[in-house]
Design a protein around this motif. Sequence first.
Motif, PDB file in Angstrom:
ATOM      1  N   GLY A 225      13.346  15.670 -20.309  1.00 15.41           N
ATOM      2  CA  GLY A 225      14.238  15.342 -21.388  1.00 15.41           C
ATOM      3  C   GLY A 225      13.140  14.405 -22.048  1.00 15.41           C
ATOM      4  O   GLY A 225      12.905  13.928 -23.305  1.00 15.41           O
ATOM      5  N   ILE A 226      12.401  13.255 -21.096  1.00 15.74           N
ATOM      6  CA  ILE A 226      11.249  12.341 -21.627  1.00 15.74           C
ATOM      7  C   ILE A 226      10.273  12.943 -21.960  1.00 15.74           C
ATOM      8  O   ILE A 226       9.529  12.698 -23.367  1.00 15.74           O
ATOM      9  N   ASN A 227       9.641  13.898 -21.562  1.00 16.35           N
ATOM     10  CA  ASN A 227       8.318  14.557 -21.905  1.00 16.35           C
ATOM     11  C   ASN A 227       8.822  15.298 -23.390  1.00 16.35           C
ATOM     12  O   ASN A 227       7.775  15.253 -24.117  1.00 16.35           O
ATOM     13  N   GLU A 228       9.928  16.159 -23.449  1.00 19.12           N
ATOM     14  CA  GLU A 228      10.136  16.701 -24.833  1.00 19.12           C
ATOM     15  C   GLU A 228      10.268  16.006 -25.761  1.00 19.12           C
ATOM     16  O   GLU A 228      10.183  16.032 -26.948  1.00 19.12           O
ATOM     17  N   ASN A 229      10.654  14.709 -25.603  1.00 16.58           N
ATOM     18  CA  ASN A 229      11.058  13.634 -26.764  1.00 16.58           C
ATOM     19  C   ASN A 229      10.092  12.297 -26.766  1.00 16.58           C
ATOM     20  O   ASN A 229      10.430  11.344 -26.989  1.00 16.58           O
ATOM     21  N   TYR A 230       8.954  12.500 -26.194  1.00 15.24           N
ATOM     22  CA  TYR A 230       7.827  11.492 -26.109  1.00 15.24           C
ATOM     23  C   TYR A 230       7.814  10.829 -27.589  1.00 15.24           C
ATOM     24  O   TYR A 230       7.532   9.575 -27.562  1.00 15.24           O
ATOM     25  N   ASP A 231       7.537  11.390 -28.477  1.00 16.18           N
ATOM     26  CA  ASP A 231       7.301  11.004 -29.703  1.00 16.18           C
ATOM     27  C   ASP A 231       8.484  10.085 -30.274  1.00 16.18           C
ATOM     28  O   ASP A 231       8.231   9.017 -30.962  1.00 16.18           O
ATOM     29  N   LYS A 232       9.572  10.529 -29.897  1.00 17.10           N
ATOM     30  CA  LYS A 232      10.925   9.762 -30.323  1.00 17.10           C
ATOM     31  C   LYS A 232      10.851   8.480 -29.741  1.00 17.10           C
ATOM     32  O   LYS A 232      11.198   7.569 -30.298  1.00 17.10           O
ATOM     33  N   ILE A 233      10.626   8.504 -28.396  1.00 14.67           N
ATOM     34  CA  ILE A 233      10.391   7.255 -27.612  1.00 14.67           C
ATOM     35  C   ILE A 233       9.378   6.332 -27.892  1.00 14.67           C
ATOM     36  O   ILE A 233       9.582   5.095 -28.073  1.00 14.67           O
ATOM     37  N   VAL A 234       8.388   6.773 -28.477  1.00  5.52           N
ATOM     38  CA  VAL A 234       7.166   5.833 -29.097  1.00  5.52           C
ATOM     39  C   VAL A 234       7.989   5.085 -30.233  1.00  5.52           C
ATOM     40  O   VAL A 234       7.785   3.880 -30.372  1.00  5.52           O
ATOM     41  N   LYS A 235       8.507   5.690 -31.021  1.00  2.00           N
ATOM     42  CA  LYS A 235       9.338   5.302 -32.328  1.00  2.00           C
ATOM     43  C   LYS A 235      10.245   4.372 -31.842  1.00  2.00           C
ATOM     44  O   LYS A 235      10.305   3.498 -32.487  1.00  2.00           O
ATOM     45  N   LEU A 236      11.136   4.693 -30.866  1.00  2.29           N
ATOM     46  CA  LEU A 236      12.121   3.799 -30.138  1.00  2.29           C
ATOM     47  C   LEU A 236      11.457   2.814 -29.800  1.00  2.29           C
ATOM     48  O   LEU A 236      12.162   1.469 -30.184  1.00  2.29           O
ATOM     49  N   TYR A 237      10.292   2.671 -29.135  1.00  4.01           N
ATOM     50  CA  TYR A 237       9.976   1.200 -28.625  1.00  4.01           C
ATOM     51  C   TYR A 237       8.874   0.554 -29.625  1.00  4.01           C
ATOM     52  O   TYR A 237       8.775  -0.602 -29.572  1.00  4.01           O
ATOM     53  N   GLY A 238       8.355   1.424 -30.436  1.00  3.16           N
ATOM     54  CA  GLY A 238       7.772   0.592 -31.432  1.00  3.16           C
ATOM     55  C   GLY A 238       5.956   0.554 -31.103  1.00  3.16           C
ATOM     56  O   GLY A 238       5.299   0.001 -31.950  1.00  3.16           O
ATOM     57  N   TYR A 239       5.810   1.199 -30.118  1.00  4.93           N
ATOM     58  CA  TYR A 239       4.322   0.992 -29.741  1.00  4.93           C
ATOM     59  C   TYR A 239       4.029   2.359 -28.723  1.00  4.93           C
ATOM     60  O   TYR A 239       4.863   3.064 -28.291  1.00  4.93           O
ATOM     61  N   GLU A 240       2.658   2.662 -28.411  1.00  7.13           N
ATOM     62  CA  GLU A 240       2.143   3.873 -27.754  1.00  7.13           C
ATOM     63  C   GLU A 240       2.543   3.600 -26.118  1.00  7.13           C
ATOM     64  O   GLU A 240       1.701   3.270 -25.520  1.00  7.13           O
ATOM     65  N   ILE A 241       3.722   3.566 -25.666  1.00  2.04           N
ATOM     66  CA  ILE A 241       4.104   3.576 -24.501  1.00  2.04           C
ATOM     67  C   ILE A 241       3.838   4.516 -23.481  1.00  2.04           C
ATOM     68  O   ILE A 241       3.682   5.770 -23.670  1.00  2.04           O
ATOM     69  N   SER A 242       3.105   4.059 -22.329  1.00  2.00           N
ATOM     70  CA  SER A 242       2.795   5.106 -21.384  1.00  2.00           C
ATOM     71  C   SER A 242       3.808   5.835 -20.678  1.00  2.00           C
ATOM     72  O   SER A 242       5.216   5.169 -20.655  1.00  2.00           O
ATOM     73  N   LEU A 243       3.806   7.041 -20.162  1.00  2.00           N
ATOM     74  CA  LEU A 243       4.948   7.522 -19.493  1.00  2.00           C
ATOM     75  C   LEU A 243       5.120   6.877 -18.097  1.00  2.00           C
ATOM     76  O   LEU A 243       6.311   6.702 -17.904  1.00  2.00           O
ATOM     77  N   ASN A 244       4.286   6.318 -17.456  1.00  2.00           N
ATOM     78  CA  ASN A 244       4.419   5.251 -16.197  1.00  2.00           C
ATOM     79  C   ASN A 244       5.365   4.258 -16.570  1.00  2.00           C
ATOM     80  O   ASN A 244       6.624   4.179 -15.874  1.00  2.00           O
TER      81      ASN A 244
END
Length: 213
Positions: free
Chosen positions: A174-193
């Motif tokens: 779910g994280i990998n499939e929605n990585y672009d959404k997560i970046v928008k959610l956090y507002g910066y290029e957050i690493s997977l780690n």
Amino acid sequence: MQSLSNSYELLEFLKALNLIAKEPKYWWPSSDEFEIVVGSILTQNTKWTNVEKSLKNLKSLDYLSLENLANSDIVLLTNAIAPSGFKNQKSKRLKQLCLNIIDEYGTFEEFKQKVNSSWLLSQKGIGQETKDAILCYACKQEYMVVDKYTARLLGRFGYEFDSYDDIQTWLVYGINENYDKIVKLYGYEISLNEIYCRFHGKIVEFMKRNPKD
């Protein structure tokens, strides 16, 4: 509880609660990678408050480095970690792990760069959760930690899994499939780690504050 289609929706739900805003970037209370390794083993079958007492004792003995712990006096080490329980077992395993790291990798820096899942799982006293905690928090690798809080929280949303690997696969997908959404959610290029660190931290903090259904 609301329904969930994937782990991204769980992350979104937890993030809205602002659970770890005052915690360190990677959530784990220490930024010292070797201390994280030690803490991940000491926290097995005990509360973190007990681990903190043990870590304080180890600091007073100057044992919180790979070489010093590898060369530690086993009696002093055992007494120092007594607050964490299973002191005889954990002291032997910690000391042997340090000796094995030096034998296999030479230095702790090399260990962080080169260690993998299979090597860690071959070490006595390290199971899947501890292995992933070391890889995620100490080595900054892309591993999502699964613990009892994770399974219980997912159960509240109606998800039941057969194994650690099944839970981890569901979370990671779910994280990998929605990585672009997560970046928008956090507002910066957050690493997977960092996502995995903070996601796990949010789960733990939520369950501590909401222990019952």
